[in-house]
Design a protein around this motif. Structure first.
Motif, PDB file in Angstrom:
ATOM      1  N   GLY A 126      50.414  19.518  65.842  1.00  0.00           N
ATOM      2  CA  GLY A 126      50.418  20.258  64.582  1.00  0.00           C
ATOM      3  C   GLY A 126      51.098  21.620  64.750  1.00  0.00           C
ATOM      4  N   THR A 127      51.374  22.271  63.642  1.00  0.00           N
ATOM      5  CA  THR A 127      52.093  23.539  63.682  1.00  0.00           C
ATOM      6  C   THR A 127      51.294  24.655  64.345  1.00  0.00           C
ATOM      7  N   LYS A 128      49.981  24.472  64.463  1.00  0.00           N
ATOM      8  CA  LYS A 128      49.170  25.502  65.134  1.00  0.00           C
ATOM      9  C   LYS A 128      49.577  25.667  66.585  1.00  0.00           C
ATOM     10  N   GLU A 129      50.202  24.627  67.171  1.00  0.00           N
ATOM     11  CA  GLU A 129      50.615  24.690  68.570  1.00  0.00           C
ATOM     12  C   GLU A 129      51.852  25.559  68.786  1.00  0.00           C
ATOM     13  N   LEU A 130      52.525  25.950  67.708  1.00  0.00           N
ATOM     14  CA  LEU A 130      53.679  26.832  67.857  1.00  0.00           C
ATOM     15  C   LEU A 130      53.275  28.155  68.498  1.00  0.00           C
ATOM     16  N   LYS A 131      52.059  28.578  68.220  1.00  0.00           N
ATOM     17  CA  LYS A 131      51.576  29.844  68.760  1.00  0.00           C
ATOM     18  C   LYS A 131      51.455  29.785  70.287  1.00  0.00           C
ATOM     19  N   ASN A 132      51.166  28.607  70.832  1.00  0.00           N
ATOM     20  CA  ASN A 132      50.941  28.454  72.268  1.00  0.00           C
ATOM     21  C   ASN A 132      52.179  27.965  73.018  1.00  0.00           C
ATOM     22  N   PHE A 133      53.281  27.774  72.307  1.00  0.00           N
ATOM     23  CA  PHE A 133      54.492  27.258  72.951  1.00  0.00           C
ATOM     24  C   PHE A 133      55.091  28.323  73.863  1.00  0.00           C
TER      25      PHE A 133
END
Length: 276
Positions: A126-133
């Motif tokens: 999901g797009t929430k994982e962009l923060k942890n990329f």
């Protein structure tokens, strides 16, 4: 024509292994996320450019086989390729002047792979994982916009003013350290004129060292109090040092550190890409 085909053959070998970038799925919720908006622009730019390059190269092949008549666009592009320079229509983001088309296409292929990983990450988590990329900062088309997006993300999530936020930097000695809600990780940074040990700068005769994963953390504090006694290093887009992205503050130790430090005299700085 043989020179053009030579460049064409090299480029097509690289590009044939690159699949389409894909796209980020936009929703009414994630469009409000500054990080999503930033990465969506990056992905769309990379996808369009990759598609246009493939079309251009396919046209060149047909023209060389006398199966297609060249336009002014094709003539200009083929003239650039024959001289080993980047076609003007491919120049859609900042790179050093004078790099060859082969250097450029090799670098571009790495950027595309990062974009593909970004899309895959959102598809899986999901797009929430962009923060942890873990972002290769130098592989972004507009890296300074990423820094702005992270600041907006933290301000929005905590209902803080942008002006209240200060960028705290931590170079990780242990790659297993976790990030908090206000931290973002970047990689591929090169430190020139110094070394970094335990998150402190030391003067060094080493020309350049690659930094481990670096955490960028936005904290709510009085920046004037935090920077006291620290060294502010510029972060440049590439090795030409002609494009400043932002700055990082570090504590120092060892010879030449402290109040009357010598880091500026040594030209200490950070670059995000080896190009140049």
């Amino acid at each position: 024509m043989h020179i053009i085909l030579g460049y064409f053959s090299y480029v097509i070998v690289i590009l044939k292994f690159l699949q389409a970038v894909g796209a980020l799925k936009r929703t009414a919720d994630n469009i409000k996320d500054p990080l999503f908006r930033f990465f969506e622009r990056e992905v769309n730019l990379g996808a369009r450019l990759l598609q246009d390059i493939r079309q251009d190269l396919q046209d060149v092949m047909l023209i060389c086989q006398a199966d297609k008549k060249p336009t002014n666009h094709h003539r200009s592009m083929m003239a650039d390729l024959s001289r080993g320079i980047i076609p003007q229509s491919w120049r859609r983001y900042t790179v050093p002047q004078g790099i060859t088309v082969i250097q450029w296409i090799t670098d571009f292929s790495l950027r595309v792979k990062q974009l593909q990983a970004i899309v895959q990450t959102t598809q899986q988590g999901g797009t929430k994982e962009l923060k942890n990329f873990n972002v290769w900062l130098g592989g972004l088309f507009i890296p300074e916009a990423y820094i702005t997006a992270t600041r907006q993300y933290v301000a929005q999530a905590n209902s803080w003013s942008l002006e209240e936020l200060y960028l705290d930097v931590r170079v990780l000695d242990n790659a297993g350290e976790s990030m908090d809600a206000c931290s973002f990780s970047v990689k591929g940074l090169k430190l020139q004129g110094a070394t970094c040990k335990k998150n402190k700068l030391q003067l060094s005769t080493t020309i350049s060292t690659e930094l481990p994963v670096t955490l960028l953390r936005w904290i709510r504090t009085d920046a004037d109090k935090v920077v006291a006694g620290k060294v502010t290093l510029p972060v440049y887009l590439n090795a030409t040092r002609s494009h400043l992205l932002f700055t990082m503050d570090f504590d120092t130790e060892g010879e030449g550190s402290g109040k009357d430090h010598s880091f500026y005299k040594r030209g200490a700085a950070i670059i995000s890409s080896d190009l140049g």
